[in-house]
Design a protein around this motif. Sequence first.
Motif, PDB file in Angstrom:
ATOM      1  N   TYR A  63       4.614  -3.344  11.927  1.00 49.48           N
ATOM      2  CA  TYR A  63       5.859  -2.836  10.926  1.00 49.48           C
ATOM      3  C   TYR A  63       5.978  -4.346  10.243  1.00 49.48           C
ATOM      4  O   TYR A  63       5.663  -5.191  10.721  1.00 49.48           O
ATOM      5  CB  TYR A  63       7.077  -2.482  11.555  1.00 49.48           C
ATOM      6  CG  TYR A  63       6.798  -1.313  12.146  1.00 49.48           C
ATOM      7  CD1 TYR A  63       6.945  -0.227  11.494  1.00 49.48           C
ATOM      8  CD2 TYR A  63       6.932  -1.434  13.564  1.00 49.48           C
ATOM      9  CE1 TYR A  63       6.843   1.119  12.297  1.00 49.48           C
ATOM     10  CE2 TYR A  63       6.996  -0.181  14.401  1.00 49.48           C
ATOM     11  CZ  TYR A  63       6.850   1.191  13.635  1.00 49.48           C
ATOM     12  OH  TYR A  63       6.982   2.022  14.529  1.00 49.48           O
ATOM     13  N   LYS A  64       6.285  -4.129   9.008  1.00 48.53           N
ATOM     14  CA  LYS A  64       6.281  -5.336   8.210  1.00 48.53           C
ATOM     15  C   LYS A  64       7.367  -6.365   8.779  1.00 48.53           C
ATOM     16  O   LYS A  64       6.991  -7.732   8.817  1.00 48.53           O
ATOM     17  CB  LYS A  64       6.707  -4.823   6.650  1.00 48.53           C
ATOM     18  CG  LYS A  64       7.119  -5.933   5.751  1.00 48.53           C
ATOM     19  CD  LYS A  64       7.481  -5.421   4.242  1.00 48.53           C
ATOM     20  CE  LYS A  64       7.821  -6.469   3.452  1.00 48.53           C
ATOM     21  NZ  LYS A  64       8.474  -5.798   2.058  1.00 48.53           N
ATOM     22  N   ASP A  65       8.414  -5.896   9.237  1.00 50.63           N
ATOM     23  CA  ASP A  65       9.615  -6.838   9.811  1.00 50.63           C
ATOM     24  C   ASP A  65       9.244  -7.468  11.346  1.00 50.63           C
ATOM     25  O   ASP A  65       9.864  -8.012  11.880  1.00 50.63           O
ATOM     26  CB  ASP A  65      10.635  -6.000  10.034  1.00 50.63           C
ATOM     27  CG  ASP A  65      11.003  -4.913  11.015  1.00 50.63           C
ATOM     28  OD1 ASP A  65      10.005  -4.569  11.413  1.00 50.63           O
ATOM     29  OD2 ASP A  65      11.985  -4.358  11.063  1.00 50.63           O
ATOM     30  N   ARG A  66       8.030  -6.925  11.611  1.00 51.79           N
ATOM     31  CA  ARG A  66       7.598  -7.538  12.877  1.00 51.79           C
ATOM     32  C   ARG A  66       7.138  -8.970  12.804  1.00 51.79           C
ATOM     33  O   ARG A  66       7.154  -9.930  13.602  1.00 51.79           O
ATOM     34  CB  ARG A  66       6.426  -6.923  13.779  1.00 51.79           C
ATOM     35  CG  ARG A  66       7.011  -5.613  14.208  1.00 51.79           C
ATOM     36  CD  ARG A  66       8.142  -5.549  15.158  1.00 51.79           C
ATOM     37  NE  ARG A  66       9.233  -5.694  14.567  1.00 51.79           N
ATOM     38  CZ  ARG A  66      10.521  -6.245  14.964  1.00 51.79           C
ATOM     39  NH1 ARG A  66      10.741  -6.300  16.570  1.00 51.79           N
ATOM     40  NH2 ARG A  66      11.861  -6.084  14.443  1.00 51.79           N
ATOM     41  N   LEU A  67       6.764  -9.053  11.522  1.00 59.66           N
ATOM     42  CA  LEU A  67       6.208 -10.597  11.260  1.00 59.66           C
ATOM     43  C   LEU A  67       7.417 -11.509  10.972  1.00 59.66           C
ATOM     44  O   LEU A  67       7.452 -12.586  11.650  1.00 59.66           O
ATOM     45  CB  LEU A  67       5.524 -10.583   9.977  1.00 59.66           C
ATOM     46  CG  LEU A  67       4.534 -11.801   9.680  1.00 59.66           C
ATOM     47  CD1 LEU A  67       3.649 -12.412  10.763  1.00 59.66           C
ATOM     48  CD2 LEU A  67       3.761 -11.525   8.385  1.00 59.66           C
ATOM     49  N   PHE A  76      13.343 -11.737   7.367  1.00 61.47           N
ATOM     50  CA  PHE A  76      13.546 -12.323   5.934  1.00 61.47           C
ATOM     51  C   PHE A  76      12.431 -13.235   5.661  1.00 61.47           C
ATOM     52  O   PHE A  76      12.034 -13.783   6.419  1.00 61.47           O
ATOM     53  CB  PHE A  76      14.973 -12.958   5.949  1.00 61.47           C
ATOM     54  CG  PHE A  76      16.012 -12.036   6.132  1.00 61.47           C
ATOM     55  CD1 PHE A  76      16.498 -10.891   5.469  1.00 61.47           C
ATOM     56  CD2 PHE A  76      16.838 -12.492   7.484  1.00 61.47           C
ATOM     57  CE1 PHE A  76      17.550 -10.314   5.906  1.00 61.47           C
ATOM     58  CE2 PHE A  76      17.569 -11.429   7.904  1.00 61.47           C
ATOM     59  CZ  PHE A  76      18.274 -10.624   6.900  1.00 61.47           C
ATOM     60  N   GLY A  77      12.211 -13.256   4.198  1.00 61.74           N
ATOM     61  CA  GLY A  77      11.049 -13.997   3.904  1.00 61.74           C
ATOM     62  C   GLY A  77       9.756 -13.490   3.887  1.00 61.74           C
ATOM     63  O   GLY A  77       8.744 -14.533   3.889  1.00 61.74           O
ATOM     64  N   PHE A  78       9.274 -12.357   4.239  1.00 63.39           N
ATOM     65  CA  PHE A  78       8.178 -11.897   4.026  1.00 63.39           C
ATOM     66  C   PHE A  78       7.253 -12.294   3.309  1.00 63.39           C
ATOM     67  O   PHE A  78       5.820 -12.571   3.156  1.00 63.39           O
ATOM     68  CB  PHE A  78       8.090 -10.468   4.441  1.00 63.39           C
ATOM     69  CG  PHE A  78       6.537  -9.830   4.363  1.00 63.39           C
ATOM     70  CD1 PHE A  78       6.166  -9.625   5.823  1.00 63.39           C
ATOM     71  CD2 PHE A  78       6.083  -9.235   3.378  1.00 63.39           C
ATOM     72  CE1 PHE A  78       4.930  -8.936   5.864  1.00 63.39           C
ATOM     73  CE2 PHE A  78       4.788  -8.815   3.001  1.00 63.39           C
ATOM     74  CZ  PHE A  78       4.220  -8.699   4.387  1.00 63.39           C
ATOM     75  N   GLU A  79       7.676 -12.206   1.898  1.00 65.26           N
ATOM     76  CA  GLU A  79       7.143 -12.638   0.659  1.00 65.26           C
ATOM     77  C   GLU A  79       6.550 -14.180   0.765  1.00 65.26           C
ATOM     78  O   GLU A  79       5.492 -14.281   0.187  1.00 65.26           O
ATOM     79  CB  GLU A  79       7.909 -12.546  -0.632  1.00 65.26           C
ATOM     80  CG  GLU A  79       8.303 -10.844  -0.822  1.00 65.26           C
ATOM     81  CD  GLU A  79       9.469 -10.495   0.025  1.00 65.26           C
ATOM     82  OE1 GLU A  79      10.091 -11.367   0.627  1.00 65.26           O
ATOM     83  OE2 GLU A  79       9.621  -9.206   0.179  1.00 65.26           O
ATOM     84  N   LEU A  80       7.385 -14.854   1.396  1.00 68.22           N
ATOM     85  CA  LEU A  80       6.981 -16.399   1.633  1.00 68.22           C
ATOM     86  C   LEU A  80       5.598 -16.528   2.558  1.00 68.22           C
ATOM     87  O   LEU A  80       4.643 -17.029   2.079  1.00 68.22           O
ATOM     88  CB  LEU A  80       8.181 -17.188   2.139  1.00 68.22           C
ATOM     89  CG  LEU A  80       7.780 -18.619   2.258  1.00 68.22           C
ATOM     90  CD1 LEU A  80       7.305 -19.387   1.099  1.00 68.22           C
ATOM     91  CD2 LEU A  80       8.788 -19.312   3.006  1.00 68.22           C
ATOM     92  N   ILE A  81       5.654 -15.600   3.627  1.00 65.48           N
ATOM     93  CA  ILE A  81       4.655 -15.811   4.496  1.00 65.48           C
ATOM     94  C   ILE A  81       3.417 -15.123   3.855  1.00 65.48           C
ATOM     95  O   ILE A  81       2.176 -15.627   4.000  1.00 65.48           O
ATOM     96  CB  ILE A  81       4.819 -14.758   5.693  1.00 65.48           C
ATOM     97  CG1 ILE A  81       5.955 -15.422   6.590  1.00 65.48           C
ATOM     98  CG2 ILE A  81       3.692 -14.812   6.688  1.00 65.48           C
ATOM     99  CD1 ILE A  81       6.035 -16.917   7.028  1.00 65.48           C
TER     100      ILE A  81
END
Length: 158
Positions: A82-86, A89-94
């Motif tokens: 899932y996206k939030d496993r990475l 907050f700040g997924f866009e930065l990663i």
Amino acid sequence: MLGVKKAIVPKKVIGYCRVSSRKQKDDLEHQVEAVRTYMIAKGYSFEIIEDIGSGINYTKKGLSRLIDMICNGEVEKVVVLYKDRLVRFGFELIEQICKRYGVDIEIIDHTEKTEEQELVEDLVQLLTVFSCKLQGKRANRAKKMIKEWLEDDSVDQS
């Protein structure tokens, strides 16, 4: 003059799995198995990095290792369940870091949550992190006070 040939190291596909606490160890195992099964089915040659810690803690050992590998040009793709496993907050930065180094992020399950579900989960995550920090500060202050009291008591007895 002959140049030295540099060995080309094949880039890796990395499966990244994370849960917030040790209490969720079973969830982590299920997540790892789902990611592993997916990557085997895709025919990837891969490595899995596991992390236990808050999605808003950016200094977790596994996440730090993953970012180092990305910046060193060792990673072709990052796979998460899932996206939030990475990160919470700040997924866009990663995502921007990955793009800069030519790394794709592949999300297995795109099940969308409602805005209300996401907001509640985000608030719970924030409250949990900050209450743990507050409790940690209180615990450290109490330990310091006890240590000082014991030191003062031993001086008085001399």
